[in-house]
Design a protein around this motif. Structure first.
Motif: not given
Length: 513
Positions: A408-412, A399-401, A393-396
């Motif tokens: 998480t950009p990977a989910q986009v 992540q962006l708040v 599910a991407g990389r920690e």
């Protein structure tokens, strides 16, 4: 069937010497290595000539121990005969080899060499070393003394590689065993994916990558014909697979997608392939399904690992079809997913992915996230199902708040891939000077697809949370990734401007890794 072996430096050197002698005697004029450039020009090294080249360069390397303490040879390793012979010569002579990217200049190379000098031994550039003939007494002659840097060191590795830098600064990764946790030839990952001794195998990326380095080394030890593609081109690669009747190769989702884009009768070109092993990043579901349809589930395999060598997962085509999107279960590895306080996450809950290698000599990488019991994390996020299959599910660090919500950009990316007409995409975190970071998406349409920024935005607004919708969508003809499909996601505005400019040219991007 895998052959159980001892794979320390002495054993590897003896195995390589024995195999080169055997192949040079049994099939001296058969091709051991074939290098093909972008103009389809072939260089062939027969087993007789490979043994001669390795023996001569090994003789020169062996003299280094007389003059330097704990010597380590370094080179920028491409997919070419020079690099391949240099690597095999180092294994033959029991001199550790540091294989580095061909893309970096002195500002990239010098800090790496300094790190090796401080921690492992004297460093020698193989370009300054002259291969030697044997003198009348059997001793090497004609030594060209290379420049070195001095250092103290204890235990020496068999080889050293560098991390890609996609999870932070580039790091030097020592490897003390050639075959990993399985202690077998081939290593269990290769053996489980259709690798066989004496096969025709393909290398489509530079030899400084761990699995391509291993493909070369195990291919030589297994009497394989190894075809090296100096610069990847999807159309040419298909032609090479067909012409050389390639039986096994390792690849990445980027290569898989680009080969599919060639179109036409791909199935005829790949009919000789017995095993395709892919890794180096998440594979879009539609790309994976297409390859399974081309080759069958019995011939498509996936792994998730890293140059750090802390563990791996593995999945075959049948398992993947039952759980689309999984990267498999632990492979000689215990996989756990944990929350930020280190507690175990229940099935289905996203957390930080940890590996604990079931190896003969546990390696602790101090720069990674570590918890008691030998569990280490690269900082990747994921979740386990009830059968312990891992989903990423991407990389920690990516992540962006946004508006109080973690994005998480990977989910986009995963959602954009579902939009009709999207061939490729990547969502970046762009950090503006004096302003909050924001999401921006590069999107590559299929030829003739009527994609628009408005359509992409509407799709994301329906399928994603408001905080996950990118601020901008840029349509382009390519995403300037590295040769194994990697690029930094978190960049400054000026760096993002360079990336978008690079996407409109064939020039390499300085932020690919």
């Amino acid at each position: 069937m895998n052959e159980s072996i001892t794979d320390g430096p002495d054993a590897v050197a003896q195995m390589l010497a024995d195999k080169l002698k055997e192949m040079a005697e049994q099939c001296p004029n058969a091709a051991a290595l074939v290098a093909i450039d972008e103009f389809d020009r072939e260089e062939i090294l027969t087993w007789r000539n490979l043994r001669k080249a390795v023996t001569e360069q090994s003789a020169a390397l062996s003299t280094l121990r007389r003059n330097y303490r704990n010597p380590v040879v370094h080179l920028q390793a491409g997919a070419d005969l020079r690099s391949a012979v240099a690597i095999l010569s180092c294994l033959h002579s029991k001199i550790p080899v540091l294989a580095m990217s061909t893309q970096g200049g002195r500002d990239f190379i010098d800090p790496i060499i300094e790190t090796v000098r401080e921690n492992f031994g004297d460093t020698i550039d193989i370009a300054e070393l002259t291969p030697m003939k044997q003198g009348p007494s059997g001793e090497p002659r004609g030594v060209n003394q290379p420049s070195v840097s001095s250092a103290n060191s204890a235990r020496q590795p068999i080889f050293l590689l560098t991390s890609s830098g996609s999870t932070g600064a580039v790091k030097v990764i020592p490897h003390y065993r050639l075959f990993g946790a399985s202690a077998s030839l081939p290593n269990a990952l290769f053996g489980g994916s259709g690798w066989r001794q004496g096969q025709r195998q393909l290398v489509i990326a530079s030899l400084y990558h761990l699995l391509h380095f291993s493909t070369l080394a195990e291919g030589a030890l297994g009497g394989c014909t190894t075809v090296l593609v100096k610069r990847f081109s999807p159309k040419q690669t298909l032609s090479i697979i067909g012409a050389h009747e390639i039986e096994w190769f390792m690849t990445t989702p980027m290569h898989m997608r680009e080969i599919l884009d060639v179109g036409g009768d791909i199935a005829s070109s790949v009919r000789s392939v017995r095993g395709l092993l892919h890794g180096a990043g998440p594979c879009p579901i539609h790309v994976k399904r297409a390859w399974i349809e081309l080759l069958s589930p019995e011939r498509v395999y996936e792994f998730y690992a890293a140059t750090e060598g802390i563990g791996a997962t593995f999945v075959n085509g049948h398992e993947w079809l039952e759980r689309p999107g999984t990267v498999g279960r632990g492979f000689y590895t215990q996989v756990t997913v944990r929350s930020r306080d280190g507690s175990l996450c229940p099935p289905g809950q996203v957390g930080r992915v940890y590996f604990r290698r079931q190896a003969r000599d546990e390696l602790k990488r101090d720069w990674l996230n570590n918890v008691p019991g030998g569990h280490q994390s690269l900082g990747d996020l994921g979740w386990l199902d009830r059968d312990n299959y891992l989903f990423l599910a991407g990389r920690e660090q990516d992540q962006l708040v946004v508006s109080g919500q973690e994005v998480t950009p990977a989910q986009v990316d995963a959602m954009l891939h579902k939009y009709p007409g999207v061939r490729d995409c990547l969502t970046f975190i762009v950090e503006g000077a004096g302003s909050a970071a924001s999401l921006h998406a590069l999107v590559v349409p299929h030829a003739g697809a009527p994609l628009t920024e408005h359509g992409l935005r509407q799709h994301c607004e329906v399928e994603l949370k408001p905080a996950e919708v990118p601020r901008s969508f840029t349509l382009t003809h390519r995403i300037p990734r590295s040769e194994i499909g990697k690029i930094r996601r978190r960049v400054s505005q000026s760096e993002y401007d360079v990336i978008t400019a690079s996407s409109d040219s064939t020039a390499p991007c300085p932020y690919s890794s």
